[in-house]
Design a protein around this motif. Structure first.
Motif, PDB file in Angstrom:
ATOM      1  N   HIS A   6      15.025  38.127   0.457  1.00 53.62           N
ATOM      2  CA  HIS A   6      14.179  37.456   1.454  1.00 53.62           C
ATOM      3  C   HIS A   6      14.641  36.027   1.693  1.00 53.62           C
ATOM      4  O   HIS A   6      14.811  35.617   2.837  1.00 53.62           O
ATOM      5  N   ASP A   7      14.825  35.266   0.612  1.00 54.81           N
ATOM      6  CA  ASP A   7      15.156  33.854   0.739  1.00 54.81           C
ATOM      7  C   ASP A   7      15.747  33.379  -0.583  1.00 54.81           C
ATOM      8  O   ASP A   7      15.122  33.561  -1.632  1.00 54.81           O
ATOM      9  N   PRO A   8      16.918  32.748  -0.557  1.00 51.56           N
ATOM     10  CA  PRO A   8      17.506  32.239  -1.803  1.00 51.56           C
ATOM     11  C   PRO A   8      16.583  31.259  -2.542  1.00 51.56           C
ATOM     12  O   PRO A   8      16.612  31.195  -3.771  1.00 51.56           O
ATOM     13  N   LYS A   9      15.755  30.537  -1.820  1.00 48.90           N
ATOM     14  CA  LYS A   9      14.845  29.576  -2.449  1.00 48.90           C
ATOM     15  C   LYS A   9      13.809  30.287  -3.332  1.00 48.90           C
ATOM     16  O   LYS A   9      13.409  29.768  -4.370  1.00 48.90           O
ATOM     17  N   ILE A  10      13.383  31.470  -2.905  1.00 48.37           N
ATOM     18  CA  ILE A  10      12.419  32.233  -3.708  1.00 48.37           C
ATOM     19  C   ILE A  10      13.084  32.694  -5.008  1.00 48.37           C
ATOM     20  O   ILE A  10      12.486  32.611  -6.081  1.00 48.37           O
ATOM     21  N   LEU A  11      14.323  33.163  -4.904  1.00 42.72           N
ATOM     22  CA  LEU A  11      15.047  33.569  -6.112  1.00 42.72           C
ATOM     23  C   LEU A  11      15.220  32.373  -7.033  1.00 42.72           C
ATOM     24  O   LEU A  11      14.996  32.472  -8.242  1.00 42.72           O
ATOM     25  N   ASP A  16      13.733  29.470 -12.003  1.00 40.01           N
ATOM     26  CA  ASP A  16      13.253  28.239 -12.633  1.00 40.01           C
ATOM     27  C   ASP A  16      11.919  28.426 -13.336  1.00 40.01           C
ATOM     28  O   ASP A  16      11.589  27.682 -14.262  1.00 40.01           O
ATOM     29  N   HIS A  17      11.120  29.404 -12.880  1.00 35.92           N
ATOM     30  CA  HIS A  17       9.776  29.644 -13.423  1.00 35.92           C
ATOM     31  C   HIS A  17       9.549  31.136 -13.701  1.00 35.92           C
ATOM     32  O   HIS A  17       8.628  31.734 -13.155  1.00 35.92           O
ATOM     33  N   GLY A  21       8.964  32.256 -19.381  1.00 35.38           N
ATOM     34  CA  GLY A  21       8.676  30.871 -19.730  1.00 35.38           C
ATOM     35  C   GLY A  21       9.870  29.944 -19.715  1.00 35.38           C
ATOM     36  O   GLY A  21       9.751  28.782 -19.384  1.00 35.38           O
ATOM     37  N   THR A  22      11.064  30.406 -20.064  1.00 34.98           N
ATOM     38  CA  THR A  22      12.266  29.578 -20.088  1.00 34.98           C
ATOM     39  C   THR A  22      13.099  29.880 -18.855  1.00 34.98           C
ATOM     40  O   THR A  22      13.373  31.045 -18.568  1.00 34.98           O
ATOM     41  N   SER A  23      13.503  28.838 -18.142  1.00 35.48           N
ATOM     42  CA  SER A  23      14.256  29.063 -16.902  1.00 35.48           C
ATOM     43  C   SER A  23      15.615  29.697 -17.189  1.00 35.48           C
ATOM     44  O   SER A  23      16.156  29.608 -18.290  1.00 35.48           O
ATOM     45  N   TYR A  24      16.146  30.352 -16.172  1.00 34.52           N
ATOM     46  CA  TYR A  24      17.452  30.997 -16.235  1.00 34.52           C
ATOM     47  C   TYR A  24      18.487  30.156 -15.514  1.00 34.52           C
ATOM     48  O   TYR A  24      18.234  29.678 -14.402  1.00 34.52           O
ATOM     49  N   SER A  25      19.672  30.047 -16.088  1.00 38.39           N
ATOM     50  CA  SER A  25      20.818  29.557 -15.335  1.00 38.39           C
ATOM     51  C   SER A  25      21.405  30.767 -14.610  1.00 38.39           C
ATOM     52  O   SER A  25      21.002  31.910 -14.857  1.00 38.39           O
ATOM     53  N   ALA A  63      13.873  40.836 -14.641  1.00 40.38           N
ATOM     54  CA  ALA A  63      14.274  39.742 -15.533  1.00 40.38           C
ATOM     55  C   ALA A  63      13.441  38.485 -15.293  1.00 40.38           C
ATOM     56  O   ALA A  63      13.060  37.798 -16.237  1.00 40.38           O
ATOM     57  N   VAL A  64      13.149  38.187 -14.015  1.00 37.39           N
ATOM     58  CA  VAL A  64      12.384  36.962 -13.718  1.00 37.39           C
ATOM     59  C   VAL A  64      10.883  37.214 -13.686  1.00 37.39           C
ATOM     60  O   VAL A  64      10.096  36.292 -13.502  1.00 37.39           O
TER      61      VAL A  64
END
Length: 103
Positions: A6-11, A16-17, A21-25, A63-64
């Motif tokens: 849908h949108d890279p910003k959503i991914l 990040d959230h 609980g811990t963000s993903y690189s 995963a997220v």
């Protein structure tokens, strides 16, 4: 079947959230998803790629910690595509005529 992001910003926000609980690189998410290389995740975030296969889309979403439909649009169903092709072929390539409403 190809799922479209849908949108890279959503991914990015989901990375990040995430539910864990811990963000993903980018590399960490690629590893969590089971990808052999992190390029696909990077390309989705930059817009260089607009989607991926169903299994990868589901693995990323899992995963997220979100539903796959939060991140990706599934492909149109094959039944819808077949119905459209059938209607067009019956009208010699022209779209089917609009039905008039009767009152």
């Amino acid at each position: 079947m190809r799922y479209i992001l849908h949108d890279p910003k959503i991914l990015r926000h989901a990375m990040d959230h995430p539910g864990r609980g811990t963000s993903y690189s980018i590399r960490e998410l690629a590893k969590a998803v089971g990808l052999s290389h992190h390029a696909l995740i990077g390309h989705l975030l930059t817009g260089e790629r607009d989607g991926c296969d169903e299994g990868t889309a589901e693995a990323i979403a899992e995963a997220v910690g979100v539903s796959v439909r939060v991140l990706f649009a599934p492909p149109a169903s094959l039944d819808q595509n077949e119905a459209i092709r059938g209607q067009v072929s019956k009208t010699n390539g022209e779209p089917p005529p609009l039905k008039k409403e009767t009152t």
